[in-house]
Structure formats: C-alpha cells, structure tokens
Design an enzyme around this catalytic site. Structure first.
Site, short mmCIF file in Angstrom:
data_model
loop_
_atom_site.label_atom_id
_atom_site.label_comp_id
_atom_site.label_asym_id
_atom_site.label_seq_id
_atom_site.Cartn_x
_atom_site.Cartn_y
_atom_site.Cartn_z
N ASP A 106 52.63 86.19 71.90
CA ASP A 106 52.51 87.19 72.95
C ASP A 106 51.03 87.49 73.20
O ASP A 106 50.23 87.52 72.27
CB ASP A 106 53.27 88.47 72.58
CG ASP A 106 52.76 89.10 71.30
OD1 ASP A 106 51.78 89.88 71.36
OD2 ASP A 106 53.32 88.82 70.23
N SER A 107 50.68 87.67 74.46
CA SER A 107 49.33 88.04 74.87
C SER A 107 48.31 87.01 74.37
O SER A 107 48.40 85.84 74.72
CB SER A 107 49.02 89.46 74.38
OG SER A 107 47.86 89.97 75.00
N ALA A 108 47.36 87.41 73.52
CA ALA A 108 46.41 86.44 72.99
C ALA A 108 47.12 85.36 72.19
O ALA A 108 46.67 84.20 72.15
CB ALA A 108 45.37 87.14 72.12
#
Length: 321
Positions: free
Chosen positions: A163-165
């Site tokens: 998720d995300s980074a």
C-alpha cells in the site's frame, strides 16, 4: 556557531502527529514504530513468526490456520511491502500486523511482510535494495530454508503487494524480477497488487485538488527521503517517466490496482493503469475503487465494509491460477 545550530534545528519535513525530520538528521516519529510481537491471532487463528534475512532486512511470516492444522493443499504466496512514505511504519507494527492477520485469513495465503530500512536515515534506494533481498530470499525458500514456505507455499501463485509507498516498491520489485537478474530457481511473479500507490510526477493531476496541502506534503516527503534522485520524474517515483523501464516488460499476467475516491493519489493510480494497458503488455488489469474513502483507509479499520470489499478483491486475485 549559534547560526549553525539554528540551521540544524530547522524542520525540513513534518506530517502532523506522524513524523518530524530536522536538517540535522534528527528524526522524531510519533506513529507506527511501536513493535507488536509475532503470535497466533485469537480472532483469525493465523500464526506469525519473524525471520532475520540479513543485518538490515527481516520478514514477518503469516500462516493461515488450515495450513498449520495439516492441510495438504498448497497456498498462494504474497510478499507484502508496507507503506508509510518510505519513512514510517514497520512490518512489526500492530497496525500492519492486524491488517495482515486479517488478509492472510481471508485469502488463505502465506504472507511474507518485509521489514526494510526507513529514510531519511537510510535514503532511497535502501528500501528497494532491502525489499529485493527479501524477495530473493522468498523465492529461494521453496528449497527448504523456511518450512512455512517449503511445506505450504504454491510458488506458481507468487504475488507482490503493498500500500502507498509499499505499492511503489511492489511495482519496482516486479520490474526488477523481469530483468536479466531475475529471481532464483526460475521463480516467476504471477500477480501484483497496488493499493493506493504512491507515484508522483512533475505535472499535476485533478485528484490533488481534493487536498492540496496533503499533495504538496507528498512532494516534500519524496525530496527528503530521496535526496539523491532526480526529482519528481525520477523513475523510482514516476514509473511513467522517460527513462523508466518499459511497462510492457512487467513479468506478471495480472495486476490489481485498488484506488480510493478521495485519495489525492487516485489519478496517479488511474494513469498507471491506462499506461500499462497502452504499453503492449499482454496481461489483465483490474481496478477496484472505494467510493468516499481516502488514502489507506483500510489501515484505520480493516473491518469496515469498504475495507472488507477491497480485501475480498485481493483475496480473489491471489487465488486465481
């Protein structure tokens, strides 16, 4: 001397209630660093344990209850990279631990959660190098180094997610696996799951207008965690930039991209999907978007209806042959 000290005390990046980074190199983290022990989860029956891979890299493994009770069928394998802007959270934090207990149970998958070094103490590309080392270890573990993988994993269903980074990392690990270096033992990535991916570019997108201050902070954060890169169109943060590895080389057959309507990064994820489809890549892209939700909403409450629906989509994806 006084002027130098004042300069060192300058805050170069701050996310309120999360992190403060000073020019001196001092980092104050207020969120996501408290460790939570590996255990057998009372609610799901998922067992977890930790393994050190190198002095810098470790993983937490999750095994669903059917496997440890002697189930004979082999399970999909998910290598998971946590988010946090490359500077927050941990594979051993309670937030990530609770989420992956739930996901491992729902998907019936062996999950390997990667603990990589954080910036700014360890700037980009340290997170990518650590994550690659962990992925190589997973691909090698079918030979017996890790019993939970050797005894229970179906390496024909080896997927990457984050998720995300962590979604950014998952993309780059898949692209590296497609290169000449490859993975040991001929291991292949069958799928990639990108949840609210942290991608940027020198140009703006419409979804950033939902929260301009957050969008600007994401830009500032990248400059702090990756001071040696070329900026917002560096291929590490912009996989659509000139000079980035060609998306058509993505080695998996399937990609699932999870988006959130109110996320400032939503349109970055949409652009990635469009570019992948247009690249000549021969696989299938699936998009799941949660209406009315923001960035990484599932980590705030992985039992909410939208979080469950997102995880059900991930579970179906992981179990496809």
């Amino acid at each position: 001397m006084a002027g130098s000290g004042a300069s060192d005390d300058e805050v170069v990046f701050e996310a309120t209630h999360l992190i403060r980074i000073f020019k001196s190199g001092l980092v104050e983290r207020y969120f996501g660093s408290d460790p939570f022990p590996a255990s057998t989860d009372a609610g799901t029956g998922v067992a977890s344990k930790d393994r050190a891979i190198s002095p810098d890299v470790a993983v937490r493994l999750y095994l669903p209850p059917g496997a440890k009770d002697g189930g004979s069928s082999r399970l999909p394998v998910l290598v998971y990279f946590h988010g946090g802007g490359f500077c927050l959270l941990s594979a051993f934090n309670g937030i990530i631990h609770g989420y992956l207990n739930s996901l491992a149970a729902r998907a019936g998958a062996v999950v390997v959660s990667v603990e990589y070094r954080l910036a700014p103490e360890h700037p980009i590309p340290a997170a990518y190098e650590d994550s690659w080392r962990a992925l190589v270890w997973v691909a090698s573990s079918g030979a017996g180094d890790e019993p939970w993988l050797a005894d229970h994993a179906d390496f024909s269903r080896l997927s990457l997610a984050g998720d995300s980074a962590g979604a950014n990392i998952a993309h780059h690990m898949a692209m590296r696996a497609a290169g000449a270096e490859g993975l040991p033992g001929g291991a292949r990535i069958s799928g990639v799951v990108l949840v609210h991916p942290y991608f940027l570019s020198g140009g703006r997108v419409a979804s950033e207008e939902r929260n301009p201050a957050m969008a600007e902070n994401l830009v500032k954060m990248w400059r702090v965690v990756a001071p040696a890169t070329t900026g917002l169109d560096d291929p590490w943060i912009n996989p659509l930039a000139g000079g980035a590895p060609a998306l058509r080389a993505l080695p998996c057959r399937r990609v699932l991209v999870c988006l959130a309507e109110e996320d400032v990064l939503r349109d970055r994820g949409r652009a990635y999907c469009e570019a992948l489809r247009a690249s000549g890549w021969g696989g299938e892209v699936e998009v799941v978007e949660a209406a009315g939700q923001g960035h990484c909403f599932h980590l705030a409450d992985h039992t909410s209806g939208d979080a469950v629906r997102q995880d059900e989509a991930i579970a179906r994806f992981l179990n496809l042959h």
